[in-house]
Design an enzyme around this catalytic site. Structure first.
Site, PDB file in Angstrom:
ATOM      1  N   GLU A 225       0.566  -1.362  -0.092  1.00 32.26           N
ATOM      2  CA  GLU A 225       0.208  -0.251  -0.126  1.00 32.26           C
ATOM      3  C   GLU A 225       0.654   0.961   0.363  1.00 32.26           C
ATOM      4  O   GLU A 225       0.926   1.497   1.181  1.00 32.26           O
ATOM      5  CB  GLU A 225      -1.232  -0.065   1.354  1.00 32.26           C
ATOM      6  CG  GLU A 225      -2.417  -1.044   1.335  1.00 32.26           C
ATOM      7  CD  GLU A 225      -2.816  -0.958   2.477  1.00 32.26           C
ATOM      8  OE1 GLU A 225      -2.834   0.095   3.429  1.00 32.26           O
ATOM      9  OE2 GLU A 225      -3.510  -1.880   2.692  1.00 32.26           O
ATOM     10  N   GLU A 312      -6.126  -7.448  -0.556  1.00 30.74           N
ATOM     11  CA  GLU A 312      -6.456  -7.291   1.100  1.00 30.74           C
ATOM     12  C   GLU A 312      -7.490  -6.181   1.732  1.00 30.74           C
ATOM     13  O   GLU A 312      -8.098  -5.566   0.731  1.00 30.74           O
ATOM     14  CB  GLU A 312      -4.960  -6.248   1.390  1.00 30.74           C
ATOM     15  CG  GLU A 312      -5.585  -6.211   2.985  1.00 30.74           C
ATOM     16  CD  GLU A 312      -4.364  -6.250   3.725  1.00 30.74           C
ATOM     17  OE1 GLU A 312      -2.890  -5.873   3.648  1.00 30.74           O
ATOM     18  OE2 GLU A 312      -5.125  -5.009   3.994  1.00 30.74           O
TER      19      GLU A 312
HETATM   20  C1  IDC Z   1      -2.713  -3.954  10.656  1.00 26.25           C
HETATM   21  C2  IDC Z   1      -2.644  -5.071  11.603  1.00 26.25           C
HETATM   22  C3  IDC Z   1      -2.472  -4.410  12.947  1.00 26.25           C
HETATM   23  C4  IDC Z   1      -1.290  -3.911  13.065  1.00 26.25           C
HETATM   24  C5  IDC Z   1      -0.503  -2.589  12.271  1.00 26.25           C
HETATM   25  C6  IDC Z   1       0.092  -2.235  12.079  1.00 26.25           C
HETATM   26  O1  IDC Z   1      -3.452  -5.596  11.338  1.00 26.25           O
HETATM   27  O2  IDC Z   1      -2.547  -5.713  13.787  1.00 26.25           O
HETATM   28  O3  IDC Z   1      -0.890  -2.986  14.577  1.00 26.25           O
HETATM   29  O4  IDC Z   1      -1.545  -2.953  10.583  1.00 26.25           O
HETATM   30  O5  IDC Z   1       1.034  -3.485  11.582  1.00 26.25           O
HETATM   31  C7  IDC Z   1      -4.117  -2.073   5.359  1.00 26.25           C
HETATM   32  C8  IDC Z   1      -2.875  -2.712   5.826  1.00 26.25           C
HETATM   33  C9  IDC Z   1      -2.772  -3.700   7.009  1.00 26.25           C
HETATM   34  C10 IDC Z   1      -2.813  -3.206   8.218  1.00 26.25           C
HETATM   35  C11 IDC Z   1      -4.645  -3.412   7.859  1.00 26.25           C
HETATM   36  C12 IDC Z   1      -5.369  -2.754   9.351  1.00 26.25           C
HETATM   37  O6  IDC Z   1      -2.035  -3.132   4.613  1.00 26.25           O
HETATM   38  O7  IDC Z   1      -1.002  -3.992   7.172  1.00 26.25           O
HETATM   39  O8  IDC Z   1      -2.885  -4.086   8.914  1.00 26.25           O
HETATM   40  N1  IDC Z   1      -4.576  -2.168   6.408  1.00 26.25           N
HETATM   41  O9  IDC Z   1      -4.932  -1.235   9.551  1.00 26.25           O
HETATM   42  N2  IDC Z   1      -4.627  -1.376   4.814  1.00 26.25           N
HETATM   43  C13 IDC Z   1      -5.763  -0.954   5.540  1.00 26.25           C
HETATM   44  C14 IDC Z   1      -5.622  -1.731   6.513  1.00 26.25           C
END
Ligand code: IDC
Length: 514
Positions: A225, A312
């Site tokens: 992203e 995702e």
């Molecule tokens: C989130 C995980 C969370 C972690 C965070 C930082 O769910 O546990 O603490 O990342 O690493 C994304 C990202 C994905 C995110 C997810 C939710 O690709 O890594 O995971 N998210 O925030 N993009 C939109 C949402």
């Protein structure tokens, strides 16, 4: 069964229950605000401390926001009779034609599966049995491996690089053995711009693809992203440099390219696509945050011919936590299915967050039963319709549970004539089971009846222990309660009182609203 039998249909809860729900809601909110994340710890060498600062919640551009132990459990019989699932063994190598991902013969293929959480933090869910389960039980045909580039344990920061490369290769082999496609995801996030660690991405993809070049199930996702001030030109520059490192080893591999604003900007590649074959563009969404605006962008882009891959998504908020929006989630699935767009659900872990598929207190790392799944996990199981989960049990697990604590009250409609109120007047434990005493009051607001019967659905198998002023019987998860000799006749406007029963079952036994 008495001929007057009708399905009990439970309407809105009474006022007392609504008040209780508010109190329960407050309790949940309090618990959520003080709860800390208990990361799974099984001593795996790859596991490192996860960064505590959460990623900024990605938002749709147009919503006005700122930038924001292998337990061996019995394996179910595989029955895929209802649905054709494309798997690597049936498709041959994939490629991209127009907006579609297609098999060797040019037939559209849709991938549906799950993404791991950060591999450095939750490696325990990457195991052969779990991957087999994804295929055999869940009905998935793809798994995504999230390799965080930055943060604690990140490949380009302080992670063990050789160990991570080897783990990804091992996982891709497990996926092949399970007949799953595997997406190798370079998970940029806090590093915002893929150019930040381009050198690392090149090294990673070079080293992994040289080993995996002969596997036909591998798809590469080169930048999860892009966000912050990253432009599409930045991403293009990066893609044009990084993709050749993969293609030198694996000339035909399908590559997914992330798009700016947390993989939401599909207009940019539409206007200025990469001049490289077999490339798809990522769209990511979190259903409670991203709604019609983003759905419309997906539709327009695919209809305009852009190959889009939803590599995702979650059904909660973009933070990975917060409320689940089932209506939006179902609208997304309907749209993606209609466009034959592939989708991968975040995430295969037991982290204490809404986006995790496994409940936080579950210690197993495969062989999950419905009891082990979070609401998102149950939703996904329902969407994927895998052969290993019982449809009826899944429906009951997902149904709204009525309160079952002592003092709870709920309303029910029976037979369209008598409106019943159920009260849980006592609960107690005995011999490892929980007993619930229910009292029922019926009000006949309609025409007089000579007999009545109500079938009450529970979330689990129910055992009848006692009953009074009625003829009751239990079968599976249903309890049928009918009039006895003296109280079948109920005139219009009359009330039936003193009816009740005692049932036993697990502690969470509850009446459900189907
Ligand atoms: C989130 C995980 C969370 C972690 C965070 C930082 O769910 O546990 O603490 O990342 O690493 C994304 C990202 C994905 C995110 C997810 C939710 O690709 O890594 O995971 N998210 O925030 N993009 C939109 C949402």
């Amino acid at each position: 069964m008495a001929d007057g039998k009708m399905k009990g249909r439970f309407a809105r809860m009474g006022l007392a229950v609504a008040a209780l729900a508010v109190l329960v809601g407050i309790g949940v909110a309090l618990a959520a605000s003080v709860g800390t994340i208990e990361e799974a710890k099984n001593g795996d060498a790859l596991m490192v401390e996860e960064p505590q600062a959460p990623a900024p919640a990605p938002k749709a551009e147009d919503d006005g926001g700122e930038e924001a132990p292998l337990a061996t459990r019995p394996k179910p019989e595989v029955d895929t009779s209802g649905r054709e699932i494309a798997t690597p063994s049936t498709t041959g190598p994939l490629h991209v034609e127009g907006s579609q991902l297609v098999d060797e013969g040019g037939n559209p293929v849709q991938l549906r599966g799950v993404s791991t959480h950060g591999l450095a933090w939750y490696p325990q869910f990457v195991n052969q049995q779990m991957f087999n389960d994804l295929h055999d039980v869940w009905g998935a045909n793809a798994v995504r491996l999230a390799v965080y580039s930055a943060d604690s344990g990140g490949w380009a920061t302080d992670g063990g690089r050789v160990a991570m490369n080897n783990f990804v290769i091992e996982a891709a082999r497990m996926a092949e053995a399970a007949d799953l496609f595997v997406i190798v995801d370079w998970h940029i996030l806090s590093d915002g711009n893929p150019l930040t660690y381009q050198w690392a991405a090149e090294e990673f993809f070079k080293e992994v693809s040289v080993v995996l070049k002969d596997q036909t199930n591998v798809i590469y996702e080169i930048c999860n992203e892009p966000n912050g001030s990253t432009t599409w030109d930045n991403v293009k520059d990066y893609a044009e440099d990084v993709i050749p490192w993969i293609r030198r080893n694996d000339p035909d591999a399908v590559v997914i390219v992330g798009t700016p604003t947390w993989s939401q900007d599909l207009e940019a590649p539409l206007e200025s696509p990469l001049d490289i074959d077999n490339v798809m563009y990522a769209l990511h969404f979190y259903a409670a945050t991203h709604q019609d605006d983003l759905r419309n962008r997906l539709r327009s882009a695919v209809e305009a011919g852009l190959p889009v891959f939803v590599s995702e998504f979650g059904i909660c908020e973009a933070s990975g936590d917060g409320a689940i929006d089932y209506e939006s989630a179902d609208a997304w699935v309907a749209l993606m299915d209609s466009l034959n767009v592939s989708y991968i659900c975040w995430n295969l872990s037991n982290k204490d967050e809404a986006a995790a598929l496994i409940k936080p207190d579950v210690t197993a790392t495969s062989g999950f039963t419905l009891d082990d799944l979070t609401p998102e996990g149950l939703w996904l199981a329902d969407i994927l319709k895998g052969p290993g989960f019982d449809r009826k049990e899944l429906m009951l697990a997902r149904a709204e549970k009525k309160p079952n604590a002592q003092g709870s009250a709920m309303m029910a409609f029976v037979d369209g004539t008598i409106q019943w109120q159920l009260n849980v007047t006592e609960t107690w434990e005995e011999d490892g089971r929980t007993f619930f005493k229910y009292e029922m009051t019926g009000s006949n607001y309609s025409a007089g009846v000579k007999k009545w019967s109500a079938t009450i659905p529970f979330n689990r198998d129910v055992q009848l222990e006692d009953s009074w002023n009625c003829v009751a019987s239990a079968s599976g998860n249903e309890l049928t309660v009918a009039n006895d000799e003296h109280n079948g006749k109920v005139a219009a406007g009359d009330v039936v009182e003193g009816v009740g029963f005692i049932v036993s079952g697990p502690a969470d036994l509850a009446v459900v609203d189907l």
